[in-house]
Design an enzyme around this catalytic site. Structure first.
Site, PDB file in Angstrom:
ATOM      1  N   GLY A   1       0.815  -1.212   0.000  1.00  0.00           N
ATOM      2  CA  GLY A   1       0.000   0.000   0.000  1.00  0.00           C
ATOM      3  C   GLY A   1       0.847   1.260   0.000  1.00  0.00           C
ATOM      4  N   ASN A   2       2.004   1.229   0.673  1.00  0.00           N
ATOM      5  CA  ASN A   2       2.838   2.429   0.797  1.00  0.00           C
ATOM      6  C   ASN A   2       3.478   2.835  -0.533  1.00  0.00           C
ATOM      7  OD1 ASN A   2       4.627   0.229   0.710  1.00  0.00           O
ATOM      8  ND2 ASN A   2       6.179   1.351   1.852  1.00  0.00           N
TER       9      ASN A   2
ATOM     10  N   LYS B   1     -11.924  -9.111   8.230  1.00  0.00           N
ATOM     11  CA  LYS B   1     -11.185  -8.007   7.618  1.00  0.00           C
ATOM     12  C   LYS B   1     -11.965  -6.696   7.793  1.00  0.00           C
ATOM     13  CE  LYS B   1      -8.144  -6.142   4.743  1.00  0.00           C
ATOM     14  NZ  LYS B   1      -6.737  -5.937   5.119  1.00  0.00           N
TER      15      LYS B   1
ATOM     16  N   LYS C   1      -3.814  -9.418  -0.919  1.00  0.00           N
ATOM     17  CA  LYS C   1      -3.117  -9.257  -2.198  1.00  0.00           C
ATOM     18  C   LYS C   1      -1.839 -10.088  -2.290  1.00  0.00           C
ATOM     19  CE  LYS C   1       0.447  -5.944  -1.762  1.00  0.00           C
ATOM     20  NZ  LYS C   1       0.785  -6.481  -0.443  1.00  0.00           N
TER      21      LYS C   1
ATOM     22  N   LYS D   1       1.938 -12.254   4.716  1.00  0.00           N
ATOM     23  CA  LYS D   1       3.032 -12.207   3.739  1.00  0.00           C
ATOM     24  C   LYS D   1       3.884 -13.464   3.826  1.00  0.00           C
ATOM     25  CE  LYS D   1       3.321  -7.210   4.123  1.00  0.00           C
ATOM     26  NZ  LYS D   1       2.234  -6.941   3.156  1.00  0.00           N
TER      27      LYS D   1
END
Lengths: 316, 316
Positions: free
Chosen positions: A13-14, A131, A216, A278
């Site tokens: 996102g960053n 979520k 994602k 992740k």
């Protein structure tokens, strides 16, 4: 050209929205341009490339706009918001990358493919949404929307009540084969933005959208397997995966094998909300036959792929 | 498969949002599914197919949501809204088409490609914006936004003041070559939604977005030329193009040559806001070497391509 090695690069996102910087589209474009160094260098080296990306802040903004225009403009389901952000953010990344590649004299086409991701309708996550999405509500509003809109609301720490949606496991991407073919031919493909549009397959074999979001990094791992990628590169805001994070004996991981990583997971080193998914996506890709996963900061993307930086997870 | 003949099918706004039917996403999906009969039949016959579509009502809704959330969520430029709707509407069309094809036993992949469309920065339309977008404003608000936001405001008939943006001529699509290749291989490609994301090429050769909208029929004609399509099929809400429209001597056109059509244009039969741009896009495609343009209602799409219905424009 025919790509020799294939890498899937998952932008965090960053890469597009940075905390502390005013969230305007001009700034999103600026952040995006700055995030492309590693991708450009890997393109120069001839890697076949797929770029995926998160969409959390963007979907948050969409939900807010919908909330503030209820009764005046149609309410969009979550899957359609993901599709919208795949288009809008895909365009920002695509154009920024095209311009960088041209400036660097690298002749590689770039295209953005809207991606559905199939999940299992019976996925236990669908019965247990976890979520958080959208804004915070008072306990009264939370109760009201639970009744009137059928939303499931949970308390997000001490900050208030928010809507929760399921985050089921991705099974396959549509159209994985087309992405594979384009990448093999040298096209850089932007795909599976925001984890992809969640769909299930109904009794008749039809795709049907579902109100959910897909992680994602997990979606990137599935796509990486489908296109026989060698490397999955997960880019985030930290330089390395760490064990004993935040403690005096914190240790940054460099090269670790799948079974070492499995041991660290068992020991509970990775919290579910941040590094956990992740690491889990990384291990899944290696179990599926992937050669290497890198987890690194944006700036180290290329060096991590060259085993010179970040955390690398490799087969035993 | 390798496509024998290629057709570009331009869906009108009424394919997805129908006047008089409540504008919900469920209804947009229902309308979309109903709009696909002709496309499905042409797919069955083995046509290589690109599907383009309008996005007017959807962008109108986006603009309204942005207006009502100013100061709370980022303001999105027009190009990004087009990109968003390419994603969201592309997804709706793609999924609806995939489900129909599967039900009919037609094995053709479908994919949605985000499409930029290059315009000339010096296009005279950029200095003379004429395309109304978004909501109506009072004369006072119109004056205020003209000053504070730099918008250009014009009076839209007797209904109030609206923002106008340029509608420059499309020159080329990005990535036309990728769309061409996919279509040749049998993939049905959804592209250039809403006329595509308008961009110009700056002094450094970079793509840069521009606050404008591109007519979707003109963009479809450019894309049709790029992919060497045989047929451009423009689907709209009437059965035929007519001369002397609405008069006692109205005549519905069936098969007409380019030079007959040019004569009708000179005689002023086609108003600029409705049939004019379609006829103009049609003539351009024939001048560029296209074999046939059909302008027909949705329900007649396949019969028009077979020269059995609608208006067909052909070379002399």
């Amino acid at each position: 050209m025919n790509a020799q090695k294939i890498a899937v690069i998952a932008l965090g996102g960053n890469a597009i929205t940075q905390p502390g910087i005013e969230d305007t589209i001009a700034n999103q474009f600026t952040n995006t341009r700055r995030s492309l160094d590693g991708i450009v260098e890997l393109a120069r080296e001839g890697y076949g490339l797929v770029v995926t990306h998160g969409n959390g802040p963007q979907v948050g903004n969409c939900l807010l706009r919908i909330e503030l225009s209820r009764g005046k403009a149609p309410v969009l389901p979550l899957g359609l918001l993901v599709a919208d952000t795949e288009g809008g953010m895909g365009y920002m990344i695509e154009q920024s990358l095209q311009n960088r590649l041209r400036a660097e004299g690298i002749d590689r086409p770039v295209t953005t493919i809207i991606t559905q991701v199939v999940v299992n309708r019976e996925d236990p996550a669908i019965l247990n949404p976890t979520k958080f999405i959208g804004q915070f509500y008072s306990p009264e509003d939370a109760k009201k929307y639970q009744e009137t809109r059928g939303w499931i609301m949970k308390k997000d720490a001490d900050r208030g009540w928010r809507r929760v949606v399921p985050s089921p496991m991705p099974i396959k991407t549509v159209p994985g084969e087309i992405i594979h073919q384009l990448v093999e031919q040298g096209t850089i493909v932007i795909a599976a933005g925001g984890g992809g549009i969640p769909v299930y397959i109904d009794e008749q074999g039809n795709y049907e959208g579902i109100d959910a979001v897909i992680d994602k990094d997990r979606a990137s791992a599935v796509l990486a397997r489908e296109i026989s990628a060698d490397i999955l590169s997960i880019l985030t805001s930290v330089d390395n995966v760490s064990i004993n994070f935040g403690k005096p004996n914190q240790k940054n991981l460099e090269q670790v094998t799948l079974s070492e990583m499995e041991k660290y997971v068992e020991e509970g080193h990775f919290p579910p909300g941040s590094m956990g998914p992740k690491v889990e996506a990384a291990m899944q890709f290696i179990r599926d036959g992937g050669r290497m996963v890198t987890i690194s900061s944006l700036k180290d993307a290329q060096r991590a792929v060259h085993s010179q930086s970040g955390t690398r997870i490799v087969p035993d």
